[in-house]
Design an enzyme around this catalytic site. Structure first.
Site, PDB file in Angstrom:
ATOM      1  N   LYS A   1       3.139   6.510  10.192  1.00  0.00           N
ATOM      2  CA  LYS A   1       4.104   5.858   9.298  1.00  0.00           C
ATOM      3  C   LYS A   1       3.495   5.797   7.922  1.00  0.00           C
ATOM      4  CE  LYS A   1       7.818   3.541   8.331  1.00  0.00           C
ATOM      5  NZ  LYS A   1       8.085   4.591   7.301  1.00  0.00           N
TER       6      LYS A   1
ATOM      7  N   GLN B   1      -3.450   3.837   4.647  1.00  0.00           N
ATOM      8  CA  GLN B   1      -2.256   3.421   5.387  1.00  0.00           C
ATOM      9  C   GLN B   1      -2.607   2.996   6.820  1.00  0.00           C
ATOM     10  OE1 GLN B   1       0.788   4.219   3.362  1.00  0.00           O
ATOM     11  NE2 GLN B   1       1.669   2.591   4.585  1.00  0.00           N
TER      12      GLN B   1
ATOM     13  N   LYS C   1      -3.700  -0.660   6.524  1.00  0.00           N
ATOM     14  CA  LYS C   1      -2.575  -1.465   6.053  1.00  0.00           C
ATOM     15  C   LYS C   1      -1.560  -1.668   7.170  1.00  0.00           C
ATOM     16  CE  LYS C   1      -0.609   0.138   2.317  1.00  0.00           C
ATOM     17  NZ  LYS C   1       0.334   0.705   1.309  1.00  0.00           N
TER      18      LYS C   1
ATOM     19  N   LYS D   1       0.806   9.961   5.557  1.00  0.00           N
ATOM     20  CA  LYS D   1       1.328  10.012   4.183  1.00  0.00           C
ATOM     21  C   LYS D   1       1.697  11.446   3.871  1.00  0.00           C
ATOM     22  CE  LYS D   1       1.955   7.222   0.652  1.00  0.00           C
ATOM     23  NZ  LYS D   1       2.150   5.758   0.642  1.00  0.00           N
TER      24      LYS D   1
ATOM     25  N   GLY E   1       9.645   6.116   1.304  1.00  0.00           N
ATOM     26  CA  GLY E   1       9.447   6.385  -0.119  1.00  0.00           C
ATOM     27  C   GLY E   1       8.055   6.020  -0.604  1.00  0.00           C
ATOM     28  N   ASP E   2       7.736   6.473  -1.785  1.00  0.00           N
ATOM     29  CA  ASP E   2       6.535   6.095  -2.537  1.00  0.00           C
ATOM     30  C   ASP E   2       6.864   6.500  -3.981  1.00  0.00           C
ATOM     31  OD1 ASP E   2       3.518   5.191  -1.999  1.00  0.00           O
ATOM     32  OD2 ASP E   2       3.406   6.763  -3.494  1.00  0.00           O
TER      33      ASP E   2
ATOM     34  N   THR F   1       8.215  -4.588  -0.999  1.00  0.00           N
ATOM     35  CA  THR F   1       6.820  -4.443  -1.437  1.00  0.00           C
ATOM     36  C   THR F   1       6.509  -5.453  -2.540  1.00  0.00           C
ATOM     37  OG1 THR F   1       7.022  -2.094  -0.920  1.00  0.00           O
ATOM     38  CG2 THR F   1       5.047  -2.782  -2.099  1.00  0.00           C
TER      39      THR F   1
ATOM     40  N   ASN G   1       9.922   0.721  -8.364  1.00  0.00           N
ATOM     41  CA  ASN G   1      10.372  -0.151  -7.275  1.00  0.00           C
ATOM     42  C   ASN G   1       9.464  -1.364  -7.083  1.00  0.00           C
ATOM     43  OD1 ASN G   1       9.811  -0.593  -4.072  1.00  0.00           O
ATOM     44  ND2 ASN G   1      11.989  -0.529  -4.557  1.00  0.00           N
TER      45      ASN G   1
ATOM     46  N   SER H   1       9.581  -1.638   6.578  1.00  0.00           N
ATOM     47  CA  SER H   1       9.968  -0.353   7.166  1.00  0.00           C
ATOM     48  C   SER H   1       9.887  -0.423   8.688  1.00  0.00           C
ATOM     49  CB  SER H   1       9.034   0.762   6.675  1.00  0.00           C
ATOM     50  OG  SER H   1       9.411   1.228   5.405  1.00  0.00           O
TER      51      SER H   1
HETATM   52  P1  NDP Z   1       8.114   4.356  -8.484  1.00  0.00           P
HETATM   53  O1  NDP Z   1       8.195   5.814  -8.562  1.00  0.00           O
HETATM   54  O2  NDP Z   1       9.342   3.556  -8.242  1.00  0.00           O
HETATM   55  O3  NDP Z   1       7.428   3.771  -9.797  1.00  0.00           O
HETATM   56  C1  NDP Z   1       6.170   4.188 -10.196  1.00  0.00           C
HETATM   57  C2  NDP Z   1       5.816   3.508 -11.501  1.00  0.00           C
HETATM   58  O4  NDP Z   1       4.446   3.742 -11.796  1.00  0.00           O
HETATM   59  C3  NDP Z   1       6.604   4.057 -12.673  1.00  0.00           C
HETATM   60  O5  NDP Z   1       6.765   3.058 -13.640  1.00  0.00           O
HETATM   61  C4  NDP Z   1       5.680   5.179 -13.147  1.00  0.00           C
HETATM   62  O6  NDP Z   1       5.884   5.538 -14.509  1.00  0.00           O
HETATM   63  C5  NDP Z   1       4.338   4.558 -12.970  1.00  0.00           C
HETATM   64  N1  NDP Z   1       3.356   5.621 -12.734  1.00  0.00           N
HETATM   65  C6  NDP Z   1       3.392   6.573 -11.772  1.00  0.00           C
HETATM   66  N2  NDP Z   1       2.366   7.425 -11.880  1.00  0.00           N
HETATM   67  C7  NDP Z   1       1.679   7.011 -12.956  1.00  0.00           C
HETATM   68  C8  NDP Z   1       0.517   7.491 -13.591  1.00  0.00           C
HETATM   69  N3  NDP Z   1      -0.152   8.585 -13.114  1.00  0.00           N
HETATM   70  N4  NDP Z   1       0.088   6.792 -14.669  1.00  0.00           N
HETATM   71  C9  NDP Z   1       0.758   5.705 -15.120  1.00  0.00           C
HETATM   72  N5  NDP Z   1       1.868   5.204 -14.558  1.00  0.00           N
HETATM   73  C10 NDP Z   1       2.314   5.859 -13.501  1.00  0.00           C
HETATM   74  O7  NDP Z   1       7.015   4.063  -7.357  1.00  0.00           O
HETATM   75  P2  NDP Z   1       6.724   2.700  -6.566  1.00  0.00           P
HETATM   76  O8  NDP Z   1       7.050   1.522  -7.400  1.00  0.00           O
HETATM   77  O9  NDP Z   1       7.330   2.837  -5.233  1.00  0.00           O
HETATM   78  O10 NDP Z   1       5.142   2.816  -6.355  1.00  0.00           O
HETATM   79  C11 NDP Z   1       4.207   2.202  -7.232  1.00  0.00           C
HETATM   80  C12 NDP Z   1       2.892   2.032  -6.520  1.00  0.00           C
HETATM   81  O11 NDP Z   1       3.074   1.181  -5.386  1.00  0.00           O
HETATM   82  C13 NDP Z   1       2.263   3.309  -5.967  1.00  0.00           C
HETATM   83  O12 NDP Z   1       0.858   3.190  -6.048  1.00  0.00           O
HETATM   84  C14 NDP Z   1       2.698   3.301  -4.518  1.00  0.00           C
HETATM   85  O13 NDP Z   1       1.816   4.058  -3.715  1.00  0.00           O
HETATM   86  C15 NDP Z   1       2.588   1.826  -4.215  1.00  0.00           C
HETATM   87  N6  NDP Z   1       3.339   1.332  -3.064  1.00  0.00           N
HETATM   88  C16 NDP Z   1       4.672   1.566  -2.940  1.00  0.00           C
HETATM   89  C17 NDP Z   1       5.362   1.046  -1.868  1.00  0.00           C
HETATM   90  C18 NDP Z   1       6.842   1.194  -1.721  1.00  0.00           C
HETATM   91  O14 NDP Z   1       7.378   0.644  -0.774  1.00  0.00           O
HETATM   92  N7  NDP Z   1       7.530   1.876  -2.612  1.00  0.00           N
HETATM   93  C19 NDP Z   1       4.674   0.305  -0.808  1.00  0.00           C
HETATM   94  C20 NDP Z   1       3.282   0.048  -1.074  1.00  0.00           C
HETATM   95  C21 NDP Z   1       2.660   0.575  -2.158  1.00  0.00           C
HETATM   96  P3  NDP Z   1       6.635   6.903 -14.859  1.00  0.00           P
HETATM   97  O15 NDP Z   1       8.085   6.626 -14.628  1.00  0.00           O
HETATM   98  O16 NDP Z   1       6.309   7.140 -16.287  1.00  0.00           O
HETATM   99  O17 NDP Z   1       6.081   7.958 -13.962  1.00  0.00           O
HETATM  100  O1  2IT Z   2       2.218   2.783   0.481  1.00  0.00           O
HETATM  101  C1  2IT Z   2       3.088   2.356   1.259  1.00  0.00           C
HETATM  102  O2  2IT Z   2       2.841   1.492   2.107  1.00  0.00           O
HETATM  103  C2  2IT Z   2       4.451   2.884   1.128  1.00  0.00           C
HETATM  104  N1  2IT Z   2       4.697   3.700   0.232  1.00  0.00           N
HETATM  105  C3  2IT Z   2       5.523   2.458   2.068  1.00  0.00           C
HETATM  106  C4  2IT Z   2       5.451   3.260   3.332  1.00  0.00           C
HETATM  107  C5  2IT Z   2       6.558   3.012   4.319  1.00  0.00           C
HETATM  108  O3  2IT Z   2       6.539   3.699   5.340  1.00  0.00           O
HETATM  109  O4  2IT Z   2       7.425   2.153   4.110  1.00  0.00           O
END
Ligand code: NDP
Ligand code: 2IT
Length: 446
Positions: free
Chosen positions: A89, A110, A113, A125, A164-165, A208, A239, A376
């Site tokens: 997952k 992961q 976590k 992943k 998603g991520d 998250t 997100n 999830s």
């Molecule tokens: P999104 O794509 O929704 O948002 C990502 C954000 O981070 C955007 O504002 C983006 O800016 C910025 N970003 C991405 N890459 C870079 C970079 N190289 N340098 C600077 N800013 C950057 O992703 P999420 O919000 O889902 O994910 C954000 C973080 O949270 C990640 O590390 C992800 O692995 C982690 N995460 C996500 C989960 C989820 O459920 N979605 C769960 C647990 C962790 P820009 O638009 O300019 O690219």
């Molecule tokens: O980093 C993470 O935990 C995620 N992007 C969410 C993974 C998931 O399966 O919901």
């Protein structure tokens, strides 16, 4: 490190040019020494040697046709890291920086976590170096369909359940799910983060960010503090950042900054989240646009500068290594006393060492951002039952899970590291114990 140094050396030798993977492995192994000392049978059974090698790594060609009629080729990945406690997952990341090192660091983290969530999910992943920025909806759809055409051969509701991520949200999950269904003629919970009318769980979108704040709320309360009246800086505007901002504000904090990969906005009046949602979720514009319509807000180019803003609590929610040693020093010098990681591995190991030395309240990613994948797993559970819980039911479960993660990490930190506040050790160890016991019980080919 003593017992585990040879394992780390072999990871370096066998996985050259994978710095993010090395970093994630080092961060975990350096905390597991006291556990392995207590469990010589796990040393003998090569538990950690097995843990650092993915069960399966899939890399594939993703060809698709752009709006000009040109053929484009991207690279797809799915790393199925560990299935000791449940089906693989973990999310899918679409970003031009994606490579095997990044997917492996994410997949490795992961495992721990997902174990911490208390729910039965293994670690995996995936993703692609595809850049969704500036692409039309049709191009996104074409890419997702091609990506799923290959991925569908390797996943399944009881095998591997992606989500998603970065760069993969509701729109992409929709296109991916549609293609899976077209190919397999099955309506199953093979992806999470689905739309609410077709198997998605209420509160998954928020989970998250909300979970991060619930986790930090527990950590703050353990030190007699709370979000109430505090100044918070959040990086990112995707997100995780948006829903961390929403919950921190509901808990009484003032969030004054958000960012994207181009720069950051500072709004001393507190972020107007409705405007941010419109800019990022509906119009898919840059965060810079916010400053054009909010008179006291300023926009600064460059994303690292966000850590120079004075705050009580910092919540990095963008990407890996966004807080290096220098940024950590600035945050601490400006009086920041709590950091909660919404992103995966947002702090370098040097930055983490500074947090621990300075004894700030620190919620490491594996624990603090586990609310997304936990929800999830709740989506998978609802799909299996062919039933859906209300928002309030899911949110209440999420809140309880984040409390349990905090309590379990605290207890493990106290028992093995002799310091209940060292949640880096606590989260790694609490996550590891369950996986190690399962791997040991399931044996190895002999
Ligand atoms: P999104 O794509 O929704 O948002 C990502 C954000 O981070 C955007 O504002 C983006 O800016 C910025 N970003 C991405 N890459 C870079 C970079 N190289 N340098 C600077 N800013 C950057 O992703 P999420 O919000 O889902 O994910 C954000 C973080 O949270 C990640 O590390 C992800 O692995 C982690 N995460 C996500 C989960 C989820 O459920 N979605 C769960 C647990 C962790 P820009 O638009 O300019 O690219
Ligand atoms: O980093 C993470 O935990 C995620 N992007 C969410 C993974 C998931 O399966 O919901």
């Amino acid at each position: 490190m003593k017992l585990l140094q040879p394992v780390y050396d072999s990871v370096l030798a066998r996985n050259p040019n994978q710095p993010e993977f090395h970093q994630a492995v080092y961060e975990v192994l350096q905390t597991l020494e006291p556990v392995m000392e207590k469990h010589p049978e796990w040393v003998k059974a090569g538990i950690v040697e097995r843990l650092v090698e993915p069960e399966r790594q899939i890399m594939f060609r993703v060809p698709w046709v752009d709006d000009q009629g040109n053929v484009q080729v991207n690279r797809g990945f799915r790393v199925q890291f560990n299935s000791a406690i449940g089906p693989y997952k973990g999310g899918l990341r679409f970003h031009p920086s994606v490579n095997l090192s990044i997917i492996k660091f994410l997949g490795f983290e992961q495992i721990f976590k997902n174990s911490l969530t208390t729910l039965p999910i293994g670690g995996g992943k995936g993703g692609s170096d595809f850049d969704p920025k500036g692409k039309s909806d049709r191009e996104i759809m074409a890419f997702c369909q091609s990506f799923m055409t290959e991925l569908s051969k390797h996943i399944g509701a009881d095998t591997d359940v992606p989500a998603g991520d970065i760069g993969v949200g509701g729109r992409e999950i929709g296109f991916l799910y549609g293609q899976y269904k077209r190919l397999r003629n099955e309506f199953t919970g093979v992806l999470t983060g689905k739309g609410l009318g077709w198997g998605g769980s209420l509160a998954r979108t928020e989970a998250t960010g909300y979970g991060l704040c619930y986790f930090m709320d527990n950590a703050l309360k353990a030190h007699g503090k709370s979000f109430e009246g505090k100044t918070v800086v959040i990086s990112g505007s995707g997100n995780v950042a948006i829903y961390a901002c929403e919950k921190a504000t509901q808990l009484g904090a003032k969030v004054v900054a958000l960012s994207d990969s181009n720069g950051y906005i500072y709004d001393p009046d507190g972020i107007d989240l409705a405007a941010v949602k419109e800019i990022k979720e509906v119009k898919r514009q840059r965060i810079k646009v916010y400053a054009e319509t909010h008179k006291n807000a300023t926009y600064t180019e460059g994303c690292r500068g966000i850590w120079t803003i004075k705050c009580d609590i910092a919540l990095p929610c963008a990407t890996q290594n966004e807080i290096n040693e220098e940024s950590a020093k600035i945050l601490l010098a400006n009086g920041c006393w709590a950091i909660g990681e919404g992103a995966n591995m947002p702090s370098t190991n040097e930055a983490i060492a500074l947090y621990l030395q300075n004894k700030i309240i620190f919620g490491p990613a594996k624990a603090a951002n586990a609310g997304g994948v936990a929800t999830s797993a709740l989506e998978m559970c609802q799909n299996s039952m062919r039933y859906s819980w209300t928002f309030e039911e899911v949110d209440a479960k999420l809140k309880q899970i984040m409390k349990d993660i905090f309590d379990n990490a605290t207890a493990a930190a106290e028992e093995y590291a002799g310091d209940k506040d060292n949640l880096v050790a606590g989260a790694n160890i609490a996550g590891f114990l369950k996986v190690a016991k399962a791997m040991y019980a399931q044996g190895v080919a002999y």
